[in-house]
Design an enzyme around this catalytic site. Structure first.
Site, PDB file in Angstrom:
ATOM      1  N   HIS A 164       0.853  -1.199   0.000  1.00 52.68           N
ATOM      2  CA  HIS A 164       0.000   0.000   0.000  1.00 52.68           C
ATOM      3  C   HIS A 164       0.883   1.242   0.000  1.00 52.68           C
ATOM      4  O   HIS A 164       1.581   1.513   0.967  1.00 52.68           O
ATOM      5  CB  HIS A 164      -0.908  -0.026   1.232  1.00 52.68           C
ATOM      6  CG  HIS A 164      -1.802   1.164   1.318  1.00 52.68           C
ATOM      7  ND1 HIS A 164      -2.849   1.362   0.448  1.00 52.68           N
ATOM      8  CD2 HIS A 164      -1.804   2.232   2.152  1.00 52.68           C
ATOM      9  CE1 HIS A 164      -3.459   2.493   0.760  1.00 52.68           C
ATOM     10  NE2 HIS A 164      -2.841   3.046   1.777  1.00 52.68           N
ATOM     11  N   ASP A 166       0.993   5.185  -0.148  1.00 53.90           N
ATOM     12  CA  ASP A 166       0.266   6.458  -0.053  1.00 53.90           C
ATOM     13  C   ASP A 166       0.996   7.523  -0.858  1.00 53.90           C
ATOM     14  O   ASP A 166       2.153   7.814  -0.567  1.00 53.90           O
ATOM     15  CB  ASP A 166       0.187   6.909   1.409  1.00 53.90           C
ATOM     16  CG  ASP A 166      -0.684   5.993   2.242  1.00 53.90           C
ATOM     17  OD1 ASP A 166      -1.823   5.748   1.839  1.00 53.90           O
ATOM     18  OD2 ASP A 166      -0.214   5.527   3.307  1.00 53.90           O
ATOM     19  N   ASP A 278      -7.944   1.420   2.131  1.00 52.97           N
ATOM     20  CA  ASP A 278      -7.592   2.382   3.184  1.00 52.97           C
ATOM     21  C   ASP A 278      -8.503   3.604   3.320  1.00 52.97           C
ATOM     22  O   ASP A 278      -8.460   4.265   4.348  1.00 52.97           O
ATOM     23  CB  ASP A 278      -6.127   2.820   3.004  1.00 52.97           C
ATOM     24  CG  ASP A 278      -5.511   3.322   4.307  1.00 52.97           C
ATOM     25  OD1 ASP A 278      -6.053   2.975   5.374  1.00 52.97           O
ATOM     26  OD2 ASP A 278      -4.510   4.055   4.270  1.00 52.97           O
ATOM     27  N   ASP A 415       1.659  -1.200   4.468  1.00 49.58           N
ATOM     28  CA  ASP A 415       2.118   0.065   3.905  1.00 49.58           C
ATOM     29  C   ASP A 415       3.579  -0.036   3.430  1.00 49.58           C
ATOM     30  O   ASP A 415       4.442  -0.445   4.205  1.00 49.58           O
ATOM     31  CB  ASP A 415       2.025   1.171   4.956  1.00 49.58           C
ATOM     32  CG  ASP A 415       0.574   1.474   5.322  1.00 49.58           C
ATOM     33  OD1 ASP A 415      -0.326   0.837   4.746  1.00 49.58           O
ATOM     34  OD2 ASP A 415       0.354   2.345   6.189  1.00 49.58           O
ATOM     35  N   HIS A 553      -6.425   9.500  -0.104  1.00 46.85           N
ATOM     36  CA  HIS A 553      -7.116   9.437   1.188  1.00 46.85           C
ATOM     37  C   HIS A 553      -6.319  10.003   2.372  1.00 46.85           C
ATOM     38  O   HIS A 553      -6.794   9.920   3.504  1.00 46.85           O
ATOM     39  CB  HIS A 553      -7.580   8.001   1.472  1.00 46.85           C
ATOM     40  CG  HIS A 553      -6.473   7.006   1.440  1.00 46.85           C
ATOM     41  ND1 HIS A 553      -6.184   6.264   0.314  1.00 46.85           N
ATOM     42  CD2 HIS A 553      -5.574   6.624   2.374  1.00 46.85           C
ATOM     43  CE1 HIS A 553      -5.161   5.466   0.567  1.00 46.85           C
ATOM     44  NE2 HIS A 553      -4.760   5.668   1.820  1.00 46.85           N
TER      45      HIS A 553
HETATM   46 ZN   LIG Z   1      -3.264   4.773   2.847  1.00 48.93          ZN
END
Ligand SMILES: [Zn+2]
Length: 1126
Positions: A164, A166, A278, A415, A553
């Protein structure tokens, strides 16, 4: 049965016959021998009607045929739902669309559409008791007998490795890329290529495309092979994994399109499955968009733990997610909900995180992270494989108990995982040993392998058709991950940047529209617009990507570190400036004379946009337009990006009160001149005035006005605003034109008026009541501000969580002056209280800006500690515990206030509007920026304005929210009277409908008229009008996007239109609705050619070619996409 089949067949044949006869008769009857113009008009009208009728008949026949087919064939057993569920409410209402509706559309509001599970009903039923479930804390002790599986019934395990990433959170997007993501992707190519059994999924195209640009061609070929071999699957394929609470559907669409078009052009790949692990709560708008983009399956994760437990209990974690208004299931998207607390490995293999953690081989000793349950993983060896594999299999088997098939999805990631080659080896090698062990032991009845999301969904669909899963309608807000930790703080966190999101949204939409119109209008001379040398398409593309990035997000949610927030804001500011440049270039192009060859100069600035942002953290400022000696007049071009003619007020800042406005005919336009007050004071600024006039701008068009200097003595039709200062003591400075100011040293109640409303204010200067002049009815509407304080203790409010210690307390203050401006075009009340500059404006036009009251709050709570400030409006409306909020600006969902839930759980996202209503009235609040909203008492709506939290809330961010910036937050308050005994939606309908007024006001607020101040000479040769729309489609039809694809992808433009259903109980004459038909060529010019192609929403799939100039039915609540090839 036979008789019924026969009669259905005969019926179908009869209807077909009737259609044919009707068509022939009409054809003969209306075709006159001598045709006059007006007859042609009549003829065309009837022909259109005929087309509609035919379309309907065609659909009816189609439906009938379909029904007959179903009757004849041995259709699969209907969904065996009741066997599994003891709790769920099964509605029995009709599944056919309501009478009178176009049968091809799935819309159903007059009765409640069927859904096996309705989330509002689930909320009514749930106790939210949070009982300790043992190992699976939020669930129960899942038990298996061991008899569930046999050789015909094997457990199929798909372990899905993922990472994941971000695009910005603790580090900026670029920092993450350079320090982590680049390594992950490089390792991915090497490590997947080593063994064809290895699989991996990837979601974020922002990172992927950045990496793609720097890898050699050989690596690209390797990646393409991994994708085509099914070892690597791109899931969702969006630029980011977007937030689903604050985002507007335009931006959701845009960020998906950005990723999808990149995938199509670079990898020739079309995503089929979506992966949303998420985002902090999940919206059905996302499911709708994915469905209409052609995706088939969706996975979601962050859902309230009580809802997960409830659905798991009934094996309903996989369902067909259906839109609230859908009466026939045409919007169903197959959805898998993850059952446990998190998407990390401890919470994905089965109910016991202590066991699952031991199968995260990144937590082996020496890798730097460990298991919080204090039992580390072990390297899998011959000696321990039987035991370890047994432990894991038990977890998988338990997890399988929560679903309806024998297929198990075991995500394997977290993550920013897999950034070191050693991690790939640790995870893949150890798991492969376990798989090999299982697969060599037939008596275990398990088949295990690495898989992609596609592998999993294929296996599920093979075992059980989607029709045999329950349908579910509703949303998954407000999310709680544990206890009373509701994630309703992020609906409001960092409102300054949430507002900036909407500003950039409107700039991108409006600029692309004008740019695409320019490109299409003057074919021979418009090529330069698209040419790479002009740099304009680069600016457009960069802006789209900046807005797309902000939909992440942790971005629009306001949940990133301060420096990351600033990085997003700088990118957005650059994008706004870029769009201003392209917009003024496109406007100049469209207004330059078609008789002279166009001389492009793509660097040149022809117009100033009258909307200056000096820094990424500053409030926008207006340009001061100088007119006077030496500069007798100024040309101003106005741009309307909406599909209806706008007659709204425009305010320009000028240097002198001796000024008048004329239209293109040279006629003076009634104007109102007001002084400009200095910030936070009642001091009038020198040499600054606001001139407000009534503008009239064609749909999707441009028009010109002129500002002229006049001599002070010259008689003009301007009206100077009357100014009153109440509760004011002190010196009042006077400036030219405003020599008389009425001053009262006392506070007193007062009211302001327009043709429709009379608005009463309290002594403090706050809204008190509204009288609807048409009916003479007065409704109390008390506005005040209140403050929440953060709860004490370890768990306190932060960027994500809203944890108030009690109800909000009304802000009290010593009296302050109240300023009233009055005039024929608008009246305005200004006051301030601690932390808020509050302005209410009542406009007197027939346009969208006069619908209700305009409210603007400039909030500054930077001197506060742990403070959340809310604006409350209390009324006499008897809404009980019902209220309505929108989802992503696309649809309205019914909410209920539940006393069994804590206050923070009764807060919901407010992307564009919320309302309360009773039998007589509706009160809507429309917002220009996403915030949090609640209706915590009957008759009340409150909107959180800003929040300042001085600590972290333990969700990984590691800081509070203390970078508050004042912003002008803008709202519309609209009070409407319902038509007597009219009901727009069924009593128990889980959806609501906005009124026409709220719909129009929301669009007008989000997409204001743009002011383009001409920087050349007034005498310069420039056309004064550009008006492409030949027939307004009706205010329910909205051009969502007109996008020109870069030449290297598609030589085409893409159009997306949306048709909003509005509540029929609140008609509004001056804003007529469409007749449900859209003639595309009357909306956008036909230079793109006479035909267009139907397309999916992100233009991944192209459909059949159709004529542009025929009236096509558009379904309510639906979006349609068309591609115009050049
Ligand atoms: Zn995230």
């Amino acid at each position: 049965m036979r008789v019924r089949k026969m009669s259905a067949l005969v019926g179908a044949a009869l209807i077909l016959g009737c259609c044919l006869i009707l068509y022939l008769m009409m054809d003969l009857a209306v075709f006159p021998s001598d045709i006059h113009d007006n007859k042609w008009v009549q003829f065309e009208g009837r022909l259109k009607q005929l087309e509609v009728d035919l379309h309907r008949h065609h659909e009816t026949v189609g439906k009938l045929k379909h029904t007959i087919k179903q009757l004849i064939s041995n259709s699969p057993a209907p969904y065996d739902y009741q066997q599994h569920s003891n709790h769920t409410v099964v509605t029995t209402s009709a599944t056919t669309p309501e009478a009178g509706a176009d049968v091809s559309c799935s819309i159903q509001f007059k009765s409640v559409p069927r859904a096996d599970i309705q989330m509002l009903d689930v909320y009514k039923e749930l106790k939210f008791d949070n009982i300790d479930g043992g190992a699976w804390k939020q669930g129960w002790n899942v038990e298996i007998s061991g008899q569930e599986w046999d050789k015909h019934n094997k457990l199929k395990v798909f372990v899905v490795p993922h990472s994941h990433n971000d695009p910005g959170w603790i580090k900026t997007f670029e920092d993450y890329y350079h320090s982590q993501t680049r390594n992950i992707l490089n390792n991915m190519v090497n490590k997947l290529s080593e063994d064809p059994r290895r699989k991996f999924i990837w979601a974020e195209i922002s990172f992927f495309s950045l990496w793609w640009d720097e890898i050699p061609i050989e690596t690209k070929e390797q990646v393409k092979k991994l994708v085509s071999d099914g070892q690597l699957e791109i899931v969702t394929g969006g630029w980011v994994m977007n937030d689903e609470a604050n985002t507007h559907y335009f931006s959701m669409l845009l960020q998906m399109m950005e990723g999808h078009q990149w995938l199509l052009s670079q990898l020739e790949f079309k995503p089929r499955n979506s992966w949303s692990i998420d985002p902090f709560g999940q919206s059905p708008t996302m499911a709708y968009l994915l469905k209409r983009m052609g995706l088939e399956n969706l996975l979601i994760q962050r859902v309230h733990y009580s809802v997960k437990k409830y659905l798991a209990h009934n094996k309903n974690l996989e369902f067909r997610w259906r839109q609230l208004w859908d009466g026939n299931g045409s919007t169903d998207l197959f959805t898998h909900m993850m059952p446990f607390y998190s998407y990390d490995i401890p919470h994905t293999c089965g109910p016991d995180p202590k066991i699952c953690c031991q199968f995260d081989f990144r937590r082996l000793p020496g890798f730097g992270i460990s298991c919080p349950w204090k039992v580390p993983p072990q390297v899998i060896k011959e000696q321990n494989v039987a035991h370890r594999a047994g432990m894991l299999l038990e977890q998988y088997r338990k997890k399988a108990q929560l679903y309806r098939t024998n297929v198990i999805l075991a995500p394997l990631g977290d993550d920013f995982r897999y950034d070191h080659a050693s991690e790939w080896d640790a995870q893949y090698n150890n798991y492969q040993k376990i798989f090999d062990y299982w697969n060599s032991k037939p008596h275990l009845y398990v088949e295990a392998q690495f898989g992609t999301l596609n592998d999993y969904f294929n296996a599920v669909r093979e075992e059980r058709k989607p029709e045999r899963f329950p349908s579910l309608s509703g949303d998954f807000f407000t999310y709680a991950d544990r206890d009373d930790h509701y994630w309703s703080g992020y609906y409001t966190s960092r409102p300054f940047y949430k507002r900036m999101d909407r500003v950039l949204l409107t700039y991108i939409r409006a600029t692309e529209l004008l740019f695409s119109l320019g490109w299409s209008t003057k074919q021979s001379s418009s090529d330069w617009l698209l040419a790479p040398e002009s740099g304009l398409t680069k600016l457009l593309s960069d802006a789209r990507r900046s807005l797309s990035l902000f939909q992440h997000h942790d971005a629009i949610t306001g949940t990133a570190k301060d420096h990351v927030v600033e990085d997003y804001a700088k990118k957005m500011l650059e994008a706004i400036n870029g769009m201003q440049h392209v917009m003024q270039q496109a406007a100049h192009f469209l207004l330059s004379s078609p008789r002279v060859p166009y001389q492009p100069n793509s660097e040149f600035v022809y117009f100033d946009l009258d909307d200056i942002r000096k820094h990424h953290y500053s409030i926008p400022e207006k340009t001061v337009v100088f007119v006077g000696e030496g500069l007798e007049s100024q040309r101003i071009v106005l741009y309307n990006s909406l599909t209806w003619r706008r007659q709204e007020l425009v305010t320009l800042r000028v240097s002198t009160p001796n000024v008048k406005v004329t239209n293109t005919a040279g006629t003076a336009v009634t104007s109102q001149i007001s002084p400009v007050f200095q910030e936070l004071s009642d001091v009038i600024a020198d040499s600054r005035y606001d001139i407000t006039f009534m503008a009239d701008v064609p749909p999707l068009g441009l028009t010109t006005y002129f500002l002229h200097a006049v001599r002070p003595a010259q008689k003009i039709e301007n009206v100077m605003s009357r100014i009153k200062l109440l509760n004011f003591v002190g010196y009042v400075p006077r400036v030219e034109g405003f020599e008389y100011i009425e001053v009262a040293d006392e506070a007193k109640e007062f009211s302001i008026h327009n043709d429709h409303l009379s608005v009463a204010f309290s002594e403090q200067g706050l809204l008190k009541a509204v009288t609807l002049k048409d009916s003479g009815v007065t409704v109390p509407l008390h506005l005040d501000f209140a403050r929440y304080q953060a709860r004490q203790g370890q768990e306190r409010s932060g960027a994500y969580l809203f944890l108030p210690d009690r109800e909000a307390e009304t802000v009290a203050w010593d009296s302050s002056p109240v300023r009233i401006l009055e005039g024929p075009l608008f009246s305005q009340v200004h006051m301030h209280l601690p932390g808020v500059q509050h302005t209410v404006t009542l406009v007197n036009t027939e346009g969208a800006d006069s619908l209700g009251l305009q409210v603007q709050n400039v909030v500054d709570i930077s001197d506060q500690v742990n403070c959340e400030l809310t604006m409350r409006i209390s009324s006499s409306i008897k809404n009980g515990d019902d209220f309505y909020t929108d989802l992503n600006g696309l649809q309205i969902i019914r909410r209920k206030r539940f006393s069994k839930l804590p206050l923070q759980a009764n807060y919901y996202p407010l992307p564009t509007m919320a309302f309360i209503q009773d039998q007589k009235f509706r009160f809507t609040i429309v917002t220009a920026q996403p915030l949090g909203v609640g209706s915590l008492k009957e008759g009340q709506i409150e909107v959180m304005q800003d929040r300042r939290l001085n600590q972290d809330d333990n969700r990984g961010l590691g800081q509070g929210v203390t970078d508050n910036k004042p912003l002008p937050a803008t709202f519309r308050l609209i009070l409407e009277q319902r038509q007597p005994s009219c009901q727009g939606t069924a009593t128990d309908h889980p959806a609501g409908l906005s009124t026409i007024a709220a719909h129009v006001a929301s669009l007008s607020l989000l997409h204001p008229l743009f002011h383009l101040l001409w920087l050349g000479k007034t005498s310069d040769n420039l056309e004064s009008h550009y008006a492409p729309v030949t027939q307004e489609p009706g205010c329910d039809i909205h051009v969502v996007m007109l996008h020109t694809f870069p030449l290297q992808s598609k030589n085409a433009a893409g159009l997306i239109v949306h048709r909003q259903e509005t509540d029929p109980c609140f008609p509004l004459e001056q804003f007529p609705l469409s007749n449900g038909l859209l003639n595309v060529s009357s909306l956008v010019p036909t230079q793109f050619g006479n035909t267009m192609k139907e397309a999916t929403l992100s233009f991944l799939e192209e459909g059949k070619t159709v004529q542009k100039n025929t009236a096509r039915p558009v379904c309510h609540m639906e979006m349609s996409a068309f591609l115009f090839p050049r």
